[in-house]
Design a protein around this motif. Structure first.
Motif, PDB file in Angstrom:
ATOM      1  N   PRO A 145       0.827  -1.213   0.000  1.00  0.00           N
ATOM      2  CA  PRO A 145       0.000   0.000   0.000  1.00  0.00           C
ATOM      3  C   PRO A 145       0.859   1.260   0.000  1.00  0.00           C
ATOM      4  N   LYS A 146       0.380   2.286  -0.658  1.00  0.00           N
ATOM      5  CA  LYS A 146       1.108   3.549  -0.678  1.00  0.00           C
ATOM      6  C   LYS A 146       1.030   4.216   0.702  1.00  0.00           C
ATOM      7  N   GLY A 147       2.010   5.037   0.993  1.00  0.00           N
ATOM      8  CA  GLY A 147       1.990   5.783   2.246  1.00  0.00           C
ATOM      9  C   GLY A 147       2.808   5.168   3.360  1.00  0.00           C
ATOM     10  N   LEU A 148       3.332   3.938   3.161  1.00  0.00           N
ATOM     11  CA  LEU A 148       4.177   3.338   4.192  1.00  0.00           C
ATOM     12  C   LEU A 148       5.512   4.082   4.246  1.00  0.00           C
ATOM     13  N   LYS A 149       5.986   4.340   5.443  1.00  0.00           N
ATOM     14  CA  LYS A 149       7.235   5.078   5.603  1.00  0.00           C
ATOM     15  C   LYS A 149       8.287   4.199   6.268  1.00  0.00           C
ATOM     16  N   GLY A 150       9.491   4.270   5.733  1.00  0.00           N
ATOM     17  CA  GLY A 150      10.579   3.480   6.282  1.00  0.00           C
ATOM     18  C   GLY A 150      11.242   4.173   7.468  1.00  0.00           C
TER      19      GLY A 150
ATOM     20  N   LEU B 164      11.471   1.497   1.676  1.00  0.00           N
ATOM     21  CA  LEU B 164      11.522   0.543   2.776  1.00  0.00           C
ATOM     22  C   LEU B 164      12.759  -0.335   2.680  1.00  0.00           C
ATOM     23  N   SER B 165      13.321  -0.683   3.820  1.00  0.00           N
ATOM     24  CA  SER B 165      14.373  -1.685   3.853  1.00  0.00           C
ATOM     25  C   SER B 165      13.748  -3.047   3.574  1.00  0.00           C
ATOM     26  N   THR B 166      14.591  -4.034   3.314  1.00  0.00           N
ATOM     27  CA  THR B 166      14.081  -5.372   3.015  1.00  0.00           C
ATOM     28  C   THR B 166      13.303  -5.952   4.193  1.00  0.00           C
ATOM     29  N   VAL B 167      13.796  -5.755   5.407  1.00  0.00           N
ATOM     30  CA  VAL B 167      13.084  -6.305   6.561  1.00  0.00           C
ATOM     31  C   VAL B 167      11.753  -5.594   6.769  1.00  0.00           C
ATOM     32  N   GLU B 168      11.692  -4.294   6.495  1.00  0.00           N
ATOM     33  CA  GLU B 168      10.423  -3.583   6.619  1.00  0.00           C
ATOM     34  C   GLU B 168       9.428  -4.071   5.569  1.00  0.00           C
ATOM     35  N   ALA B 169       9.900  -4.280   4.343  1.00  0.00           N
ATOM     36  CA  ALA B 169       9.022  -4.810   3.294  1.00  0.00           C
ATOM     37  C   ALA B 169       8.500  -6.194   3.684  1.00  0.00           C
ATOM     38  N   GLY B 170       9.394  -7.033   4.243  1.00  0.00           N
ATOM     39  CA  GLY B 170       8.972  -8.359   4.683  1.00  0.00           C
ATOM     40  C   GLY B 170       7.949  -8.280   5.802  1.00  0.00           C
ATOM     41  N   TYR B 171       8.195  -7.387   6.750  1.00  0.00           N
ATOM     42  CA  TYR B 171       7.241  -7.201   7.849  1.00  0.00           C
ATOM     43  C   TYR B 171       5.867  -6.808   7.320  1.00  0.00           C
ATOM     44  N   HIS B 172       5.814  -5.856   6.426  1.00  0.00           N
ATOM     45  CA  HIS B 172       4.530  -5.357   5.940  1.00  0.00           C
ATOM     46  C   HIS B 172       3.789  -6.405   5.103  1.00  0.00           C
TER      47      HIS B 172
ATOM     48  N   GLN C 264      -1.295 -12.571  13.089  1.00  0.00           N
ATOM     49  CA  GLN C 264      -0.004 -12.880  13.700  1.00  0.00           C
ATOM     50  C   GLN C 264       0.794 -11.599  13.948  1.00  0.00           C
ATOM     51  N   ASP C 265       1.647 -11.657  14.956  1.00  0.00           N
ATOM     52  CA  ASP C 265       2.444 -10.496  15.351  1.00  0.00           C
ATOM     53  C   ASP C 265       3.870 -10.647  14.822  1.00  0.00           C
ATOM     54  N   PHE C 266       4.219  -9.812  13.859  1.00  0.00           N
ATOM     55  CA  PHE C 266       5.566  -9.844  13.292  1.00  0.00           C
ATOM     56  C   PHE C 266       6.410  -8.647  13.747  1.00  0.00           C
ATOM     57  N   SER C 267       5.954  -7.948  14.783  1.00  0.00           N
ATOM     58  CA  SER C 267       6.669  -6.772  15.255  1.00  0.00           C
ATOM     59  C   SER C 267       8.102  -7.053  15.725  1.00  0.00           C
ATOM     60  N   PRO C 268       8.444  -8.283  16.194  1.00  0.00           N
ATOM     61  CA  PRO C 268       9.844  -8.525  16.550  1.00  0.00           C
ATOM     62  C   PRO C 268      10.822  -8.289  15.397  1.00  0.00           C
ATOM     63  N   LEU C 269      10.337  -8.385  14.152  1.00  0.00           N
ATOM     64  CA  LEU C 269      11.207  -8.080  13.009  1.00  0.00           C
ATOM     65  C   LEU C 269      11.643  -6.619  13.048  1.00  0.00           C
ATOM     66  N   LEU C 270      10.690  -5.734  13.296  1.00  0.00           N
ATOM     67  CA  LEU C 270      11.003  -4.305  13.356  1.00  0.00           C
ATOM     68  C   LEU C 270      11.786  -3.960  14.615  1.00  0.00           C
TER      69      LEU C 270
END
Length: 201
Positions: free
Chosen positions: A135-140, A153-161, A170-176
């Protein structure tokens, strides 16, 4: 004793393993990493591969004849997509229902925009895969690496989103969290005033 951690590949001083949490995920990620990213101190793909036991990380530029990747792509019971914004890409949130019923793998390209484009262009086995965009509007939050735009976005941020969109339960916040710890460590190593002068403009 090696200067580098055998697990995360970073220097012992900058090792990120203490912040990694093993996360379960129905959606599998395949990270295709450009060789120039493999040993970057601030590379983030390793956070994904260490945190997600069912993920894959391959290094190269032209994956056309990459045996392991082609074996995965040949599995007819899995839906494959590539996270790459293009004129024909679909919004990732359109796949939410499919991710709950079918086995899904999403390919991420780990490299600068220019290098990711080259990887996508030369890897003929990727050309037929449906493309997705976030989605548009995501900020890294890659505070210590210059990005071409605010929403890069960094690769890990893209993966998280992408994982959070397809598996909202599911909670993927530990990635961030691991990403933020890694960035903060690098900031803490800078001489006084360097971060403020170079990155807070």
């Amino acid at each position: 004793m090696s200067r580098y951690c055998l697990q995360c590949g970073k220097s012992q001083k900058a090792c990120i393993c203490q912040w990694i949490q093993s996360l379960s995920s129905n959606v599998e990620l395949i990270i295709l990493q450009h060789p120039t990213e493999e040993h970057r101190p601030m590379g983030t793909a390793r956070i994904l591969s260490l945190s997600l036991p069912n993920s894959y990380l391959f290094v190269g530029e032209d994956f056309s004849t990459h045996d392991e990747l082609n074996h995965l792509l040949a599995q007819s019971d899995v839906e494959h997509y590539i996270l790459y914004p293009s004129d024909h890409s679909r919004s990732a949130d359109e796949l939410i229902a499919k991710a709950n019923t079918d086995k899904v793998r999403v390919i991420l390209l780990d490299g600068t925009w220019k290098k990711a484009y080259k990887m996508w262009q030369v890897s003929t086995n990727l050309q037929s895969l449906p493309c997705l965009h976030l989605p548009k509007g995501l900020k890294g939050n890659y505070r210590i690496r210059k990005a071409p735009s605010e929403n890069s976005l960094s690769t890990v941020e893209a993966g998280y989103h992408i994982l959070s969109l397809l598996q909202p339960e599911q909670d993927f916040s530990p990635l961030l969290a691991a990403f933020d710890h890694m960035i903060q460590f690098q900031i803490d190593q800078m001489p006084p005033g360097v971060f403020e002068r170079n990155y807070l403009k």
